[in-house]
Design an enzyme around this catalytic site. Sequence first.
Site, PDB file in Angstrom:
ATOM      1  N   GLY A  29      -5.769  -5.252   1.137  1.00 33.14           N
ATOM      2  CA  GLY A  29      -5.167  -3.932   1.100  1.00 33.14           C
ATOM      3  C   GLY A  29      -5.863  -2.980   2.045  1.00 33.14           C
ATOM      4  O   GLY A  29      -5.503  -2.865   3.224  1.00 33.14           O
TER       5      GLY A  29
ATOM      6  N   ARG B 175       4.443  -9.770  -8.305  1.00 35.02           N
ATOM      7  CA  ARG B 175       3.029  -9.387  -8.385  1.00 35.02           C
ATOM      8  C   ARG B 175       2.654  -9.034  -9.813  1.00 35.02           C
ATOM      9  O   ARG B 175       3.372  -8.275 -10.488  1.00 35.02           O
ATOM     10  CB  ARG B 175       2.759  -8.185  -7.479  1.00 35.02           C
ATOM     11  CG  ARG B 175       1.277  -7.958  -7.219  1.00 35.02           C
ATOM     12  CD  ARG B 175       1.050  -6.829  -6.244  1.00 35.02           C
ATOM     13  NE  ARG B 175      -0.252  -6.912  -5.595  1.00 35.02           N
ATOM     14  CZ  ARG B 175      -0.967  -5.865  -5.191  1.00 35.02           C
ATOM     15  NH1 ARG B 175      -0.495  -4.638  -5.370  1.00 35.02           N
ATOM     16  NH2 ARG B 175      -2.128  -6.017  -4.601  1.00 35.02           N
TER      17      ARG B 175
ATOM     18  N   HIS C  62       7.593  -5.895  -8.246  1.00 41.50           N
ATOM     19  CA  HIS C  62       6.337  -5.262  -8.684  1.00 41.50           C
ATOM     20  C   HIS C  62       6.287  -5.282 -10.215  1.00 41.50           C
ATOM     21  O   HIS C  62       6.953  -4.492 -10.874  1.00 41.50           O
ATOM     22  CB  HIS C  62       6.287  -3.833  -8.166  1.00 41.50           C
ATOM     23  CG  HIS C  62       4.938  -3.163  -8.283  1.00 41.50           C
ATOM     24  ND1 HIS C  62       3.918  -3.661  -9.060  1.00 41.50           N
ATOM     25  CD2 HIS C  62       4.450  -2.042  -7.702  1.00 41.50           C
ATOM     26  CE1 HIS C  62       2.861  -2.860  -8.959  1.00 41.50           C
ATOM     27  NE2 HIS C  62       3.158  -1.872  -8.127  1.00 41.50           N
TER      28      HIS C  62
ATOM     29  N   LEU D   9       0.843  -1.204   0.000  1.00 37.73           N
ATOM     30  CA  LEU D   9       0.000   0.000   0.000  1.00 37.73           C
ATOM     31  C   LEU D   9       0.875   1.250   0.000  1.00 37.73           C
ATOM     32  O   LEU D   9       1.639   1.474   0.947  1.00 37.73           O
ATOM     33  CB  LEU D   9      -0.885   0.011   1.254  1.00 37.73           C
ATOM     34  CG  LEU D   9      -1.947  -1.094   1.317  1.00 37.73           C
ATOM     35  CD1 LEU D   9      -2.439  -1.274   2.752  1.00 37.73           C
ATOM     36  CD2 LEU D   9      -3.101  -0.770   0.386  1.00 37.73           C
ATOM     37  N   THR D  10       0.765   2.038  -1.042  1.00 38.57           N
ATOM     38  CA  THR D  10       1.516   3.298  -1.139  1.00 38.57           C
ATOM     39  C   THR D  10       0.935   4.316  -0.155  1.00 38.57           C
ATOM     40  O   THR D  10      -0.265   4.566  -0.161  1.00 38.57           O
ATOM     41  CB  THR D  10       1.467   3.798  -2.596  1.00 38.57           C
ATOM     42  OG1 THR D  10       2.295   2.934  -3.372  1.00 38.57           O
ATOM     43  CG2 THR D  10       1.977   5.226  -2.736  1.00 38.57           C
TER      44      THR D  10
ATOM     45  N   ALA E  24       3.214  -5.268 -11.786  1.00 37.25           N
ATOM     46  CA  ALA E  24       1.783  -5.031 -11.983  1.00 37.25           C
ATOM     47  C   ALA E  24       1.489  -3.550 -12.226  1.00 37.25           C
ATOM     48  O   ALA E  24       2.383  -2.717 -12.264  1.00 37.25           O
ATOM     49  CB  ALA E  24       1.019  -5.525 -10.755  1.00 37.25           C
ATOM     50  N   ASN E  25       0.197  -3.284 -12.414  1.00 37.02           N
ATOM     51  CA  ASN E  25      -0.363  -1.925 -12.346  1.00 37.02           C
ATOM     52  C   ASN E  25       0.250  -0.889 -13.271  1.00 37.02           C
ATOM     53  O   ASN E  25       0.275   0.304 -12.962  1.00 37.02           O
ATOM     54  CB  ASN E  25      -0.324  -1.420 -10.893  1.00 37.02           C
ATOM     55  CG  ASN E  25      -1.203  -2.276 -10.002  1.00 37.02           C
ATOM     56  OD1 ASN E  25      -2.066  -3.009 -10.503  1.00 37.02           O
ATOM     57  ND2 ASN E  25      -1.016  -2.205  -8.696  1.00 37.02           N
TER      58      ASN E  25
ATOM     59  N   TYR F  22       3.362  -0.286 -14.263  1.00 37.57           N
ATOM     60  CA  TYR F  22       4.701   0.264 -14.036  1.00 37.57           C
ATOM     61  C   TYR F  22       5.709  -0.402 -14.977  1.00 37.57           C
ATOM     62  O   TYR F  22       5.307  -1.152 -15.876  1.00 37.57           O
ATOM     63  CB  TYR F  22       5.069   0.157 -12.554  1.00 37.57           C
ATOM     64  CG  TYR F  22       4.101   0.979 -11.712  1.00 37.57           C
ATOM     65  CD1 TYR F  22       4.072   2.372 -11.831  1.00 37.57           C
ATOM     66  CD2 TYR F  22       3.184   0.380 -10.862  1.00 37.57           C
ATOM     67  CE1 TYR F  22       3.162   3.138 -11.110  1.00 37.57           C
ATOM     68  CE2 TYR F  22       2.263   1.136 -10.132  1.00 37.57           C
ATOM     69  CZ  TYR F  22       2.262   2.521 -10.259  1.00 37.57           C
ATOM     70  OH  TYR F  22       1.360   3.274  -9.561  1.00 37.57           O
TER      71      TYR F  22
HETATM   72  C1  8OZ Z   1      -1.628   4.029  -5.374  1.00 42.18           C
HETATM   73  C2  8OZ Z   1      -0.994   5.245  -5.506  1.00 42.18           C
HETATM   74  C3  8OZ Z   1       0.289   5.276  -5.998  1.00 42.18           C
HETATM   75  C4  8OZ Z   1       0.936   4.104  -6.342  1.00 42.18           C
HETATM   76  C5  8OZ Z   1       0.286   0.535  -7.330  1.00 42.18           C
HETATM   77  C6  8OZ Z   1       2.250   1.394  -6.228  1.00 42.18           C
HETATM   78  O1  8OZ Z   1      -0.823   0.764  -7.835  1.00 42.18           O
HETATM   79  C7  8OZ Z   1       0.987   1.611  -6.582  1.00 42.18           C
HETATM   80  C8  8OZ Z   1       0.287   2.871  -6.215  1.00 42.18           C
HETATM   81  C9  8OZ Z   1      -1.007   2.848  -5.722  1.00 42.18           C
HETATM   82  O2  8OZ Z   1       0.836  -0.560  -7.476  1.00 42.18           O
END
Ligand code: 8OZ
Length: 367
Positions: free
Chosen positions: A319, A230, A178, A28-29, A180-181, A183
Site C-alpha cells: 500500500g 479482500r 471489499h 488506497l483511498t 474488509a475493514n 465496511y
Molecule cells: C483509509 C481512509 C478511508 C477509507 C479501507 C477504504 O480502510 C478504506 C479507507 C482507508 O479499506
Amino acid sequence: MTTSDRSLFQPARLGDIALANRIVMAPLTRNRARGDRVPGPLAIEYYAQRASAGLLITEASQISPLGQGYLDTPGIYSREQVDAWKAVTDEVHRRGGRIVIQLWHVGRISHVDLLPDGEVPVAPSAIAAKTKTFTREGFVDVSAPRALAIGEIPGIVEDYRRAARHAIEAGFDGVEVHAANGYLIDQFLRDGSNHRDDAYGGSIENRTRLLFEVMEAVCAEIGAGRTGVRLSPVTPSNDASDTDPQPLFERAVERIDALQPAYVHVIEGATGGPRDVAPFDYAALRAKFHGGWIVNNGYDKALAVQAVASGYADAVAFGVPFLANPDLVQRLRADAPLNAAHRETFYGGDATGYTDYPTLEEAVSAA
Ligand code: 8OZ
C-alpha cells in the site's frame, strides 16, 4: 512448480488475470474524485505511473450513492464514472498493466452529510460504530445507522452485480469485492456489528450469507476468474470486532472457494498497523482456498520474497510503499532505496503527494 521456481518477480495467473509479476498495488483511498464522485484526470496519470505492478487494485469505489462514507471518493454506479474509469484502464493497459476496481459499500461508516437528502447510513443492525469519518467539515463522528430490512438485501446484492458489469464496461480486468475493514459486508460477518435474528444474523452460516450472495452474483455476472475479494480477519479498523474470528473467516473462505474466484486478498493483522494485533492462523485460512492468495500489510521485500517462495502466497500487495514509489517493482528488484511517504497528502488535495513522487531515475537525475 517447485518452491525455488516461485519468485516475486515472475509472472503469475490469478483466475483469468495474467500478472507480469507478483507485486500488487493495494487499494488506497485518496479522496480526489471530482463533481459527482467521478475520478479526476490526475487519476489517469497516478495509476498509469504505477502500471509496472503485476496488478493494480483501485481505491475503494462505491457501488451506489448510499455506499459512500468519505468525502470525494469515486463511484462506479453512473455512466459518467464508467467513462472516467475507462480513461484510466485504457492508459494502464497501454503501458502493459492490469487493473481491477475495488467495489465498496461502507454500510454504517458514513455521515448524513455525504448521503442523498434525508438518507441515513445502513447497517446490519442499528448500532453506531465508534469511529470517525471525513466530511467537508473535517473529521466527524459517523452517523447512527438504521438496520437494513431483509427485503432490501437483494437490492444491495443487485448494486454489486451492476457495479461489476460497469467495471467490465469501463475496461477493468476484474473486480475486488471489499469485504474488509469494518465496511458493510464485514459488518454482516462479525457479531460485534451484526445482531440480526433473521437469515443474515446469528450463526456463522447466516453472517457469511451476504458475502456469499454478493460473490455469487458478481461471479455470475462477470466470471469467477475476474472476481477477487479482500478480507481482514482481525483488524480493529472502523470498530470491527468478532468474538471468534478463526472459525468465522475459515467458513467464509470455504464458502467463497466453492465459487472458484480468482483470488482472496488477506490483510494480516491491523490494517496499516501491527501484524501481530491478535492471534490468527493464516495458514489454516489459506488451506481452505484453491485459487490465488494475495497477502498484505507491513510486508518488506524479504518477507514478500519468503511468502511467495514458500508457496504460501501467490502475490504480495503493497500500500503505502506503492503510493510513494510509482516504480516500486523496479526499486524492489534493484534493492534500491524507497521514497518516504507524506501522510499529510494521503487524503484529498491535488497532484502534490499524488502524481509527483519521483521514480528512481528521476530522483537520480534531479540530484
Ligand atoms: C483509509 C481512509 C478511508 C477509507 C479501507 C477504504 O480502510 C478504506 C479507507 C482507508 O479499506
